[in-house]
Design a protein around this motif. Structure first.
Motif, PDB file in Angstrom:
ATOM      1  N   MET A 130       0.577  -1.152  -0.012  1.00  0.00           N
ATOM      2  CA  MET A 130      -0.074  -0.527  -0.199  1.00  0.00           C
ATOM      3  C   MET A 130       1.026   1.436   0.231  1.00  0.00           C
ATOM      4  O   MET A 130       1.414   0.958   0.891  1.00  0.00           O
ATOM      5  CB  MET A 130      -1.191  -0.136   1.363  1.00  0.00           C
ATOM      6  N   THR A 131       0.740   1.872  -0.823  1.00  0.00           N
ATOM      7  CA  THR A 131       1.736   3.260  -1.135  1.00  0.00           C
ATOM      8  C   THR A 131       1.000   4.869   0.189  1.00  0.00           C
ATOM      9  O   THR A 131      -0.457   4.535  -0.029  1.00  0.00           O
ATOM     10  CB  THR A 131       1.122   4.241  -2.243  1.00  0.00           C
ATOM     11  N   GLU A 132       2.291   5.038   0.994  1.00  0.00           N
ATOM     12  CA  GLU A 132       1.942   5.856   1.933  1.00  0.00           C
ATOM     13  C   GLU A 132       0.698   7.212   0.738  1.00  0.00           C
ATOM     14  O   GLU A 132       1.796   7.884  -0.010  1.00  0.00           O
ATOM     15  CB  GLU A 132       3.177   6.614   2.432  1.00  0.00           C
ATOM     16  N   PRO A 133      -0.395   7.888   1.549  1.00  0.00           N
ATOM     17  CA  PRO A 133      -0.168   8.784   1.015  1.00  0.00           C
ATOM     18  C   PRO A 133       0.794  10.109   1.121  1.00  0.00           C
ATOM     19  O   PRO A 133       1.210  10.255   1.854  1.00  0.00           O
ATOM     20  CB  PRO A 133      -1.818   9.291   2.163  1.00  0.00           C
ATOM     21  N   LEU A 134       0.064  11.013   0.175  1.00  0.00           N
ATOM     22  CA  LEU A 134       1.052  12.275  -0.220  1.00  0.00           C
ATOM     23  C   LEU A 134       1.025  13.416   0.625  1.00  0.00           C
ATOM     24  O   LEU A 134       2.485  13.515   1.036  1.00  0.00           O
ATOM     25  CB  LEU A 134       0.676  12.921  -1.457  1.00  0.00           C
ATOM     26  N   GLU A 135      -0.156  13.419   1.230  1.00  0.00           N
ATOM     27  CA  GLU A 135       0.571  14.321   2.642  1.00  0.00           C
ATOM     28  C   GLU A 135       0.892  13.724   3.324  1.00  0.00           C
ATOM     29  O   GLU A 135       1.822  14.668   4.693  1.00  0.00           O
ATOM     30  CB  GLU A 135      -0.970  14.614   3.315  1.00  0.00           C
ATOM     31  N   LYS A 136       1.397  12.797   4.166  1.00  0.00           N
ATOM     32  CA  LYS A 136       1.975  11.832   4.806  1.00  0.00           C
ATOM     33  C   LYS A 136       3.916  11.921   4.874  1.00  0.00           C
ATOM     34  O   LYS A 136       4.374  12.151   5.664  1.00  0.00           O
ATOM     35  CB  LYS A 136       1.395  10.548   5.468  1.00  0.00           C
ATOM     36  N   ARG A 137       3.625  11.285   3.344  1.00  0.00           N
ATOM     37  CA  ARG A 137       4.970  11.684   2.986  1.00  0.00           C
ATOM     38  C   ARG A 137       5.631  13.447   2.964  1.00  0.00           C
ATOM     39  O   ARG A 137       6.859  13.501   3.073  1.00  0.00           O
ATOM     40  CB  ARG A 137       5.426  11.206   1.309  1.00  0.00           C
ATOM     41  N   LEU A 138       5.022  14.292   2.765  1.00  0.00           N
ATOM     42  CA  LEU A 138       5.351  15.332   2.737  1.00  0.00           C
ATOM     43  C   LEU A 138       5.224  16.008   3.921  1.00  0.00           C
ATOM     44  O   LEU A 138       6.324  16.475   4.569  1.00  0.00           O
ATOM     45  CB  LEU A 138       4.313  16.599   2.235  1.00  0.00           C
ATOM     46  N   GLU A 139       4.709  15.386   4.958  1.00  0.00           N
ATOM     47  CA  GLU A 139       4.259  15.708   6.386  1.00  0.00           C
ATOM     48  C   GLU A 139       6.729  14.745   6.777  1.00  0.00           C
ATOM     49  O   GLU A 139       7.006  16.049   7.583  1.00  0.00           O
ATOM     50  CB  GLU A 139       3.498  14.988   7.253  1.00  0.00           C
ATOM     51  N   LYS A 140       6.246  13.701   7.035  1.00  0.00           N
ATOM     52  CA  LYS A 140       7.435  13.580   7.166  1.00  0.00           C
ATOM     53  C   LYS A 140       8.865  14.265   6.123  1.00  0.00           C
ATOM     54  O   LYS A 140       9.659  14.513   7.140  1.00  0.00           O
ATOM     55  CB  LYS A 140       7.701  11.814   6.295  1.00  0.00           C
ATOM     56  N   ALA A 141       8.569  14.951   4.683  1.00  0.00           N
ATOM     57  CA  ALA A 141       9.776  15.566   4.378  1.00  0.00           C
ATOM     58  C   ALA A 141       9.746  16.548   5.175  1.00  0.00           C
ATOM     59  O   ALA A 141      11.466  17.247   5.021  1.00  0.00           O
ATOM     60  CB  ALA A 141       9.440  15.503   2.665  1.00  0.00           C
ATOM     61  N   MET A 142       9.729  17.371   5.714  1.00  0.00           N
ATOM     62  CA  MET A 142       9.087  18.068   6.361  1.00  0.00           C
ATOM     63  C   MET A 142       9.637  18.426   7.228  1.00  0.00           C
ATOM     64  O   MET A 142      10.237  19.264   8.021  1.00  0.00           O
ATOM     65  CB  MET A 142       7.976  19.040   6.168  1.00  0.00           C
ATOM     66  N   ALA A 143       9.450  17.269   8.410  1.00  0.00           N
ATOM     67  CA  ALA A 143       9.667  17.108   8.959  1.00  0.00           C
ATOM     68  C   ALA A 143      11.755  16.924   9.371  1.00  0.00           C
ATOM     69  O   ALA A 143      11.979  17.301  10.236  1.00  0.00           O
ATOM     70  CB  ALA A 143       8.782  15.712  10.124  1.00  0.00           C
ATOM     71  N   GLU A 144      11.701  15.789   8.406  1.00  0.00           N
ATOM     72  CA  GLU A 144      13.373  15.508   8.080  1.00  0.00           C
ATOM     73  C   GLU A 144      13.790  17.457   7.490  1.00  0.00           C
ATOM     74  O   GLU A 144      14.753  17.644   8.636  1.00  0.00           O
ATOM     75  CB  GLU A 144      13.285  14.473   7.901  1.00  0.00           C
ATOM     76  N   LEU A 145      13.583  17.734   7.167  1.00  0.00           N
ATOM     77  CA  LEU A 145      13.923  19.181   6.373  1.00  0.00           C
ATOM     78  C   LEU A 145      14.139  20.195   7.634  1.00  0.00           C
ATOM     79  O   LEU A 145      15.461  20.793   7.743  1.00  0.00           O
ATOM     80  CB  LEU A 145      13.201  20.254   5.395  1.00  0.00           C
ATOM     81  N   HIS A 146      13.673  20.238   8.618  1.00  0.00           N
ATOM     82  CA  HIS A 146      13.175  20.993  10.058  1.00  0.00           C
ATOM     83  C   HIS A 146      14.282  19.900  10.338  1.00  0.00           C
ATOM     84  O   HIS A 146      15.629  20.668  11.311  1.00  0.00           O
ATOM     85  CB  HIS A 146      12.488  20.560  10.457  1.00  0.00           C
ATOM     86  N   GLU A 147      14.464  18.728  10.535  1.00  0.00           N
ATOM     87  CA  GLU A 147      15.973  18.375  11.375  1.00  0.00           C
ATOM     88  C   GLU A 147      17.032  18.360  10.866  1.00  0.00           C
ATOM     89  O   GLU A 147      18.682  18.621  11.961  1.00  0.00           O
ATOM     90  CB  GLU A 147      15.774  17.056  11.906  1.00  0.00           C
ATOM     91  N   ALA A 148      16.927  18.393   9.608  1.00  0.00           N
ATOM     92  CA  ALA A 148      18.599  18.988   9.449  1.00  0.00           C
ATOM     93  C   ALA A 148      18.373  20.168   8.815  1.00  0.00           C
ATOM     94  O   ALA A 148      20.031  20.228   9.322  1.00  0.00           O
ATOM     95  CB  ALA A 148      17.974  18.968   7.578  1.00  0.00           C
ATOM     96  N   GLN A 149      17.972  21.618   9.364  1.00  0.00           N
ATOM     97  CA  GLN A 149      18.189  22.734   9.140  1.00  0.00           C
ATOM     98  C   GLN A 149      18.579  22.805  10.585  1.00  0.00           C
ATOM     99  O   GLN A 149      19.589  23.755  10.957  1.00  0.00           O
ATOM    100  CB  GLN A 149      17.074  23.208   8.816  1.00  0.00           C
ATOM    101  N   GLU A 150      18.375  22.239  11.709  1.00  0.00           N
ATOM    102  CA  GLU A 150      18.452  22.508  13.469  1.00  0.00           C
ATOM    103  C   GLU A 150      20.026  21.856  12.977  1.00  0.00           C
ATOM    104  O   GLU A 150      21.313  22.086  13.481  1.00  0.00           O
ATOM    105  CB  GLU A 150      17.661  21.697  14.317  1.00  0.00           C
TER     106      GLU A 150
END
Length: 154
Positions: free
Chosen positions: A1-21
């Motif tokens: 089952m493919t993960e919903p786009l919103e969930k993937r976007l949420e993960k990407a934004m969280a990871e981007l924030h962690e990377a910035q920190e």
């Protein structure tokens, strides 16, 4: 089952924030970094700052008094170069996590950095190769007898 786009976007934004920190933390740490290295003849200690700039030179044990100007200059350059190489490798190690692609979000690729262009080809040599080249040039036998490493430390 493919993960919903919103969930993937949420993960990407969280990871981007962690990377910035993480980048901000790494930048703060690197701004405070310095390395000091002894010349192989133990006459000079050179210290470099976070951008590889020379921040200190110490002439040890009055050895410089018995050295020719060329010998002293060579000792200064050797120690400064070795300290700069240590700093460059420290920067590379600190930045390595940011060059890796994301394990959670495959679309987030790591930064591509051309270390050779930034620091020069000598920083890419491994420690054994660099130490061998330096030791071939000048390696006092007493250092091995005392069990000291290239920095003059035990």
């Amino acid at each position: 089952m493919t993960e919903p786009l919103e969930k993937r976007l949420e993960k990407a934004m969280a990871e981007l924030h962690e990377a910035q920190e993480a980048v901000a933390r790494t930048e703060r740490e690197l701004r405070e970094a310095s390395f000091a290295v002894l010349s192989s003849d133990r006459a000079v200690r050179a210290t470099v700052g976070p951008q590889g700039e020379l921040t200190g030179i110490e002439f040890l044990d009055s050895k410089y008094r018995d050295m020719s100007p060329q010998e002293l200059a060579a000792s200064v350059l050797e120690a400064a170069s070795a300290a700069r190489t240590k700093m460059n490798r420290h920067v590379m190690k600190a930045m390595a996590p940011f060059t890796e692609p994301s394990s959670n979000v495959p679309e987030l690729k790591g930064f591509e950095l051309d270390w050779e262009r930034i620091f020069g080809p000598e920083v890419l040599r491994d420690d054994d190769e660099t130490a061998t080249a330096r030791d071939t040039a000048a390696s006092p036998g007493w250092r091995d007898a005392l069990g000291e490493d290239e920095d003059g430390e035990n």
